[in-house]
Design a protein around this motif. Structure first.
Motif, PDB file in Angstrom:
ATOM      1  N   ARG A 104       0.769  -1.288   0.086  1.00 24.43           N
ATOM      2  CA  ARG A 104       0.014  -0.004   0.121  1.00 24.43           C
ATOM      3  C   ARG A 104       1.389   1.412  -0.085  1.00 24.43           C
ATOM      4  NH1 ARG A 104      -5.834  -0.818   1.556  1.00 24.43           N
ATOM      5  NH2 ARG A 104      -5.746  -3.109   1.898  1.00 24.43           N
ATOM      6  N   VAL A 105       2.117   1.431   0.979  1.00 24.01           N
ATOM      7  CA  VAL A 105       2.965   2.364   0.362  1.00 24.01           C
ATOM      8  C   VAL A 105       3.403   2.203  -0.333  1.00 24.01           C
ATOM      9  CG1 VAL A 105       4.752   3.331   2.133  1.00 24.01           C
ATOM     10  CG2 VAL A 105       3.097   2.248   3.246  1.00 24.01           C
ATOM     11  N   ARG A 106       4.025   1.647  -1.065  1.00 23.91           N
ATOM     12  CA  ARG A 106       4.508   1.495  -2.454  1.00 23.91           C
ATOM     13  C   ARG A 106       3.719   2.254  -3.642  1.00 23.91           C
ATOM     14  NH1 ARG A 106       8.742  -1.559  -4.735  1.00 23.91           N
ATOM     15  NH2 ARG A 106       9.306  -2.319  -2.879  1.00 23.91           N
ATOM     16  N   ALA A 107       2.459   1.917  -3.548  1.00 25.12           N
ATOM     17  CA  ALA A 107       1.171   2.061  -4.439  1.00 25.12           C
ATOM     18  C   ALA A 107       1.242   3.656  -4.012  1.00 25.12           C
ATOM     19  CB  ALA A 107      -0.319   1.819  -4.167  1.00 25.12           C
ATOM     20  N   MET A 108       0.926   4.359  -3.033  1.00 16.89           N
ATOM     21  CA  MET A 108       1.055   5.558  -2.613  1.00 16.89           C
ATOM     22  C   MET A 108       2.144   6.500  -2.347  1.00 16.89           C
ATOM     23  SD  MET A 108       0.017   5.257   1.117  1.00 16.89           S
ATOM     24  CE  MET A 108      -0.258   7.371   2.069  1.00 16.89           C
ATOM     25  N   TRP A 109       3.674   6.227  -2.514  1.00 18.85           N
ATOM     26  CA  TRP A 109       4.617   7.317  -3.174  1.00 18.85           C
ATOM     27  C   TRP A 109       4.658   7.358  -4.551  1.00 18.85           C
ATOM     28  CZ3 TRP A 109       7.700   9.643  -0.937  1.00 18.85           C
ATOM     29  CH2 TRP A 109       9.336  10.114  -1.779  1.00 18.85           C
ATOM     30  N   PRO A 110       4.078   7.031  -5.328  1.00 20.85           N
ATOM     31  CA  PRO A 110       4.109   7.867  -7.004  1.00 20.85           C
ATOM     32  C   PRO A 110       3.350   9.279  -6.948  1.00 20.85           C
ATOM     33  CG  PRO A 110       3.825   5.453  -7.651  1.00 20.85           C
ATOM     34  CD  PRO A 110       3.447   5.614  -6.052  1.00 20.85           C
ATOM     35  N   MET A 111       2.510   9.150  -6.099  1.00 20.70           N
ATOM     36  CA  MET A 111       1.818  10.652  -5.296  1.00 20.70           C
ATOM     37  C   MET A 111       1.673  11.884  -4.700  1.00 20.70           C
ATOM     38  SD  MET A 111      -1.838   9.644  -7.638  1.00 20.70           S
ATOM     39  CE  MET A 111      -0.769   8.518  -8.553  1.00 20.70           C
ATOM     40  N   LEU A 112       2.942  10.996  -3.423  1.00 24.98           N
ATOM     41  CA  LEU A 112       3.369  11.761  -2.418  1.00 24.98           C
ATOM     42  C   LEU A 112       4.386  12.860  -3.997  1.00 24.98           C
ATOM     43  CD1 LEU A 112       3.605   9.769   0.130  1.00 24.98           C
ATOM     44  CD2 LEU A 112       1.813  11.718  -0.485  1.00 24.98           C
ATOM     45  N   SER A 113       4.913  11.461  -4.737  1.00 28.45           N
ATOM     46  CA  SER A 113       6.588  12.763  -5.061  1.00 28.45           C
ATOM     47  C   SER A 113       6.506  12.759  -7.058  1.00 28.45           C
ATOM     48  CB  SER A 113       7.879  11.077  -4.602  1.00 28.45           C
ATOM     49  OG  SER A 113       7.257   9.928  -5.505  1.00 28.45           O
ATOM     50  N   GLY A 114       5.226  12.283  -7.246  1.00 33.91           N
ATOM     51  CA  GLY A 114       4.990  13.399  -8.645  1.00 33.91           C
ATOM     52  C   GLY A 114       5.369  14.785  -8.633  1.00 33.91           C
ATOM     53  N   ASP A 115       5.621  15.071 -10.401  1.00 40.69           N
ATOM     54  CA  ASP A 115       6.061  16.707 -10.649  1.00 40.69           C
ATOM     55  C   ASP A 115       4.817  17.755 -10.861  1.00 40.69           C
ATOM     56  OD1 ASP A 115       8.759  16.503 -10.765  1.00 40.69           O
ATOM     57  OD2 ASP A 115       8.550  15.002 -12.837  1.00 40.69           O
ATOM     58  N   ASP A 116       3.831  17.108  -9.878  1.00 47.55           N
ATOM     59  CA  ASP A 116       2.497  18.352  -9.117  1.00 47.55           C
ATOM     60  C   ASP A 116       3.000  19.500  -9.016  1.00 47.55           C
ATOM     61  OD1 ASP A 116       0.840  19.551  -9.270  1.00 47.55           O
ATOM     62  OD2 ASP A 116      -0.411  18.127  -8.741  1.00 47.55           O
ATOM     63  N   PRO A 117       3.266  20.589  -9.908  1.00 44.36           N
ATOM     64  CA  PRO A 117       3.923  21.995  -9.328  1.00 44.36           C
ATOM     65  C   PRO A 117       2.984  21.792  -7.175  1.00 44.36           C
ATOM     66  CG  PRO A 117       3.223  22.858 -10.893  1.00 44.36           C
ATOM     67  CD  PRO A 117       2.703  20.858 -11.209  1.00 44.36           C
ATOM     68  N   GLY A 118       1.976  21.668  -7.300  1.00 44.02           N
ATOM     69  CA  GLY A 118       0.967  21.485  -6.309  1.00 44.02           C
ATOM     70  C   GLY A 118       1.930  21.005  -5.090  1.00 44.02           C
ATOM     71  N   LEU A 119       2.422  19.808  -5.289  1.00 46.00           N
ATOM     72  CA  LEU A 119       3.275  18.746  -4.266  1.00 46.00           C
ATOM     73  C   LEU A 119       4.855  19.445  -4.099  1.00 46.00           C
ATOM     74  CD1 LEU A 119       2.727  15.029  -6.320  1.00 46.00           C
ATOM     75  CD2 LEU A 119       1.352  16.285  -4.347  1.00 46.00           C
ATOM     76  N   SER A 120       5.217  20.293  -4.491  1.00 45.62           N
ATOM     77  CA  SER A 120       6.094  20.521  -4.005  1.00 45.62           C
ATOM     78  C   SER A 120       6.138  21.980  -3.256  1.00 45.62           C
ATOM     79  CB  SER A 120       7.120  21.593  -5.726  1.00 45.62           C
ATOM     80  OG  SER A 120       6.240  22.927  -6.094  1.00 45.62           O
ATOM     81  N   VAL A 121       4.607  23.220  -3.406  1.00 41.15           N
ATOM     82  CA  VAL A 121       4.416  23.206  -2.501  1.00 41.15           C
ATOM     83  C   VAL A 121       4.357  23.463  -1.131  1.00 41.15           C
ATOM     84  CG1 VAL A 121       2.814  25.460  -1.727  1.00 41.15           C
ATOM     85  CG2 VAL A 121       3.107  25.190  -4.148  1.00 41.15           C
TER      86      VAL A 121
END
Length: 211
Positions: A104-121
């Motif tokens: 489950r954690v492995r499946a989450m990681w791409p959603m947390l570490s993507g290049d969406d600018p909102g994530l970097s904020v």
């Protein structure tokens, strides 16, 4: 001058609020959505009431009618982005490629570490909390309050609450560290190795629980 509550979160600025009026609440949500979009696109650097008003297409007095000042506006905009990030991560975790918490954690990681600018904020917000904890420490505390229950919900149902909390704290600390490292160094190889070590640790933890 900014005011703060006892927990370090922004306090009231003394302006009248629009709460309680359906029309006022709709207007507040519209303004917040515009400011959140600007924050996601342009980051935290130089965020101010003037910039927020420009992004919202309103005056600073209008914003101060609907919000308790620039820090309250920042808090609510970041909360919007965090809720979106958490929702996407939990949706991914609901469809893991294998059984167990580690999957489950492995499946989450791409959603947390993507290049969406909102994530970097959101990762910038953690850095801001580290840089000026007296003023912005609430950014980190709010993130923990939001993420920990979600991570605990991914743990095996038969685990004790204390164990769920301890493992969730470990996951949060590790993932937060990886995200900060990603934003600052872009060391993809090192982060990938660290993430795999986290996955193996979670697999061992689950195996210990079933032994």
């Amino acid at each position: 001058m900014h005011s703060f509550n006892d927990d370090g979160s922004p306090g009231r600025a003394g302006y009248r609020r629009s709460a309680g009026s359906p029309r006022g609440e709709a207007r507040r949500r519209e303004l917040l959505e515009r400011v959140t979009d600007d924050l996601a696109a342009n980051g935290l650097v130089d965020f101010s009431l003037r910039r927020a008003a420009r992004a919202a297409g309103a005056t600073h007095k209008v914003l101060l009618y609907h919000f308790d000042g620039v820090d309250d506006l920042l808090k609510q905009a970041i909360s919007q982005l965090r809720e979106k990030r958490t929702g996407n991560a939990l949706a991914a975790a609901a469809e893991p490629t294998g059984p167990g918490l580690a999957a489950r954690v492995r499946a989450m990681w791409p959603m947390l570490s993507g290049d969406d600018p909102g994530l970097s904020v959101l990762d910038q917000a953690i850095g801001l909390a580290m840089y000026d904890p007296e003023r912005y420490g609430w950014l980190g505390r709010e993130a923990s309050r939001l993420y920990l229950p979600s991570l605990m919900s991914l743990c095996p149902a038969d685990w004790a609450d204390r164990r769920k909390h301890e493992v969730a704290e470990m996951i949060l600390a590790a993932l937060r560290g990886f995200l900060v490292e990603w934003r600052t160094s872009r060391d993809t190889e090192g982060i990938a190795a660290g993430f795999e070590a986290l996955v193996r640790a979670l697999e061992r933890e689950e195996a210990a629980g079933t032994a």
